[in-house]
Design an enzyme around this catalytic site. Sequence first.
Site, PDB file in Angstrom:
ATOM      1  N   HIS A 488      -3.129  -1.673  -2.973  1.00  0.00           N
ATOM      2  CA  HIS A 488      -3.140  -0.273  -2.542  1.00  0.00           C
ATOM      3  C   HIS A 488      -3.398  -0.161  -1.042  1.00  0.00           C
ATOM      4  O   HIS A 488      -2.635   0.473  -0.309  1.00  0.00           O
ATOM      5  CB  HIS A 488      -4.208   0.499  -3.314  1.00  0.00           C
ATOM      6  CG  HIS A 488      -4.429   1.894  -2.814  1.00  0.00           C
ATOM      7  ND1 HIS A 488      -3.983   3.001  -3.483  1.00  0.00           N
ATOM      8  CD2 HIS A 488      -5.054   2.367  -1.698  1.00  0.00           C
ATOM      9  CE1 HIS A 488      -4.298   4.097  -2.800  1.00  0.00           C
ATOM     10  NE2 HIS A 488      -4.962   3.734  -1.715  1.00  0.00           N
ATOM     11  N   GLU A 489      -4.489  -0.747  -0.590  1.00  0.00           N
ATOM     12  CA  GLU A 489      -4.870  -0.569   0.814  1.00  0.00           C
ATOM     13  C   GLU A 489      -3.848  -1.193   1.755  1.00  0.00           C
ATOM     14  O   GLU A 489      -3.563  -0.646   2.822  1.00  0.00           O
ATOM     15  CB  GLU A 489      -6.270  -1.145   1.068  1.00  0.00           C
ATOM     16  CG  GLU A 489      -7.388  -0.417   0.325  1.00  0.00           C
ATOM     17  CD  GLU A 489      -7.487   1.061   0.671  1.00  0.00           C
ATOM     18  OE1 GLU A 489      -6.947   1.482   1.714  1.00  0.00           O
ATOM     19  OE2 GLU A 489      -8.098   1.804  -0.111  1.00  0.00           O
ATOM     20  N   HIS A 492      -1.072   1.068   2.629  1.00  0.00           N
ATOM     21  CA  HIS A 492      -1.262   1.932   3.798  1.00  0.00           C
ATOM     22  C   HIS A 492      -0.830   1.207   5.076  1.00  0.00           C
ATOM     23  O   HIS A 492      -0.248   1.819   5.985  1.00  0.00           O
ATOM     24  CB  HIS A 492      -2.730   2.342   3.922  1.00  0.00           C
ATOM     25  CG  HIS A 492      -3.170   3.381   2.937  1.00  0.00           C
ATOM     26  ND1 HIS A 492      -2.576   4.616   2.840  1.00  0.00           N
ATOM     27  CD2 HIS A 492      -4.165   3.373   2.004  1.00  0.00           C
ATOM     28  CE1 HIS A 492      -3.185   5.333   1.889  1.00  0.00           C
ATOM     29  NE2 HIS A 492      -4.137   4.592   1.376  1.00  0.00           N
ATOM     30  N   GLU A 517      -1.476   9.293   0.078  1.00  0.00           N
ATOM     31  CA  GLU A 517      -1.856   8.179  -0.784  1.00  0.00           C
ATOM     32  C   GLU A 517      -0.700   7.665  -1.639  1.00  0.00           C
ATOM     33  O   GLU A 517      -0.755   6.550  -2.156  1.00  0.00           O
ATOM     34  CB  GLU A 517      -3.012   8.596  -1.706  1.00  0.00           C
ATOM     35  CG  GLU A 517      -4.307   8.940  -0.999  1.00  0.00           C
ATOM     36  CD  GLU A 517      -4.961   7.734  -0.351  1.00  0.00           C
ATOM     37  OE1 GLU A 517      -4.695   6.596  -0.783  1.00  0.00           O
ATOM     38  OE2 GLU A 517      -5.734   7.931   0.609  1.00  0.00           O
ATOM     39  N   TYR A 631      -5.436  12.900  -4.509  1.00  0.00           N
ATOM     40  CA  TYR A 631      -5.322  11.563  -5.087  1.00  0.00           C
ATOM     41  C   TYR A 631      -4.494  11.584  -6.369  1.00  0.00           C
ATOM     42  O   TYR A 631      -3.632  10.725  -6.580  1.00  0.00           O
ATOM     43  CB  TYR A 631      -6.709  10.974  -5.355  1.00  0.00           C
ATOM     44  CG  TYR A 631      -7.295  10.246  -4.180  1.00  0.00           C
ATOM     45  CD1 TYR A 631      -6.830   8.992  -3.808  1.00  0.00           C
ATOM     46  CD2 TYR A 631      -8.309  10.811  -3.415  1.00  0.00           C
ATOM     47  CE1 TYR A 631      -7.371   8.314  -2.721  1.00  0.00           C
ATOM     48  CE2 TYR A 631      -8.851  10.147  -2.328  1.00  0.00           C
ATOM     49  CZ  TYR A 631      -8.378   8.892  -1.981  1.00  0.00           C
ATOM     50  OH  TYR A 631      -8.912   8.235  -0.901  1.00  0.00           O
TER      51      TYR A 631
END
Length: 699
Positions: A488-489, A492, A517, A631
Amino acid sequence: MKIPRLLLVAPLTALATLLHAATAKLADFAAAAESHRVVLALPDYPRTVEQLRTRGAEATRNADAMLAALAKQDAAALTFANTFAAYDKIVGDVSAFGDQANTIAESNPEKAVRDAARELRTQLDAWRIGLDYRDDVYRVLKAFADTHPKLDPQEQRLVDFTLRDYRRAGLALAPGPRQQVEQLRKQLSALEQEFKVNINQATAPLDFTAAELAGVPDTLLKSPGVPQPDGRYRVMANITWHAVAIYENADRAETRRTFYLARNRLAAEKNVPVFTQLVALRTEIAHQLGYGTWADYQTETRMAKNGAAALKFEEDLVAGLQPKLAAELETLRQLKAAQTGDAAAKLDPWDISYYQNRLKKERYAVDAEQLRVYFPYQATLDGMFRIYQRIFGLKFTEIDPPYVWFPGVQLFVVTDAATGEPMGSFYLDMFPREGKYNHFACFQQLLGRVLPDGRYELPVAALLCNFPPSGDGKPSLLQHDDVETLFHEFGHVMHAMLSRARFQRQESFNVPQDFVEAPSQMLENWVWDKAVLDTFAADYRDPAKKIPAVTIAALTAAREATDGYLNRRQLALGLLDLAVHTHADASKPIDVVGETNAVLARVTIPPAPDTAFIAYFGHMADGYDAGYYGYLWSKVIAIDMASEFKKAPDGFLDVKVGRRLRDEVYAAGDTRDVAVSVEKFLGRPRSTAPFLEYVGIKH
């Protein structure tokens, strides 16, 4: 936050590089950058308190001089380039320095430097707020816009959104009210910094005996700094991975309860009054600007458009998930009843993760701790790199960093695999230490943009994480949840690297917050796929051993069996945020703890008395106020987008779908409505069906 001193050193295994040795240098990419007319540069980080203060003063002084020159231009000579494009660059330079100061505040090992960076960030925020009220600049921008010049879509979008910002700042108000709004916004910014500092500094060391920690894995018990000379074990309620280990594994309910109470009282004494002031200030600002509530003000620029739409989205999902939640909680209650021998047993908040973990082990044969052996940190990182390089058509090269703020921080350059064109660079700071940001996030350092000479200045990002360190002769081993977080991170990071907006204002990090997100949430789906996991997940003791297909199927079934609670928990956080930010009377202080705890009780399970989750909810001062609903809003979109890979010939490794995602969503950033970008990628209207299927609601 205070972490035991022995945790300050990242594990040596984590310092191994993708290609085992960092031999490349930034200069090695100079020729490729020049041939593609891009600028591959790194931030020149201030390293001392004095440098921070000097550079901060220079940044605003230089910006003010350029803004003054912009404002003094002859009306007959105004162009898009010397008005809106110039404004975007001036503001972008200060914003980028502010982003770097924010990273320093959250990562520098020296407390004095962190404190100075936070002070500087507050000053820069105040400068940015003051910029919204510069009549001289506004008049010039408005004068050019009023000529109705012929602009391309991206230029017109920049004009429209910049003027919208002035309206939302209150520039149309009379001088007195306008000045009042400006002062209120500066007070709000300072309070938000105070709220975050209080969270960062909150610690809660708890010492337990071995018996009290029965069931807790050696991953925690033998971690550096945990074993104590007196034979007890010190765990930190403010460290997330400690919390997960205790909540999921501690057999003694009293141990879980003690830890829960400590964690849910972190920063309460300081932050409850601060948050009360924050809510009142936000409501007053909204009223001064002509909005009914802060939620209406915040959502105007997002996909939801107003607070009522955000509330409806949340409450509709609450109702839709109620049958699944009720069934899940009853299953967990029965597990507790069987274990305790009390047929009338009731679930406490510190029971949920524990019995969810037991459910996964007993019914689905999924043991999160046993799965760790398949996810050594370095092999997982390398494997994720290979996947993202494949689907996005990229190459990551580790280089010798000219400067890092802590030993073990790594730096990579991203290039296009086909052309060799540099795309950007990113830092990795992946393990906990004293004073460091205590969760997981991507921090933007430089936003991509076209420079006045036509070259493209490339983006730079930094990933700050807190994965379990190595210890007891073992490498850092991740839970499957940690792997999901990593994918996930780093999503970004990919969103940042691949954006090709001409203006910083339209770069990927500036998409509407209830969409930002989605591109990274989408990539969480990769870690549930057997074909993907087989490319990197292997027992570190015997690399020939892969995760069996039956285990992955069981892992998915276990997720579906607990997804009702997980999503209701997310809904609770979104709704407690909206509960305090839809108040319409700024003159009456509200009971922020009572109101937010009531939402938790209604939507999930009642919290323990005398706890204040809201005091440690950092999102409420980090841009997610009246926005946490985003989210789940974005997750519905994310899973819909992931379904395009799921049905592709090569599944989640499909290169053609990956390229379409890169071009239509990531590269587009905020150069157009994100709803258009999503539907161009999908080739159809958006659908909620994939999300319902994902959480286990079959139709």
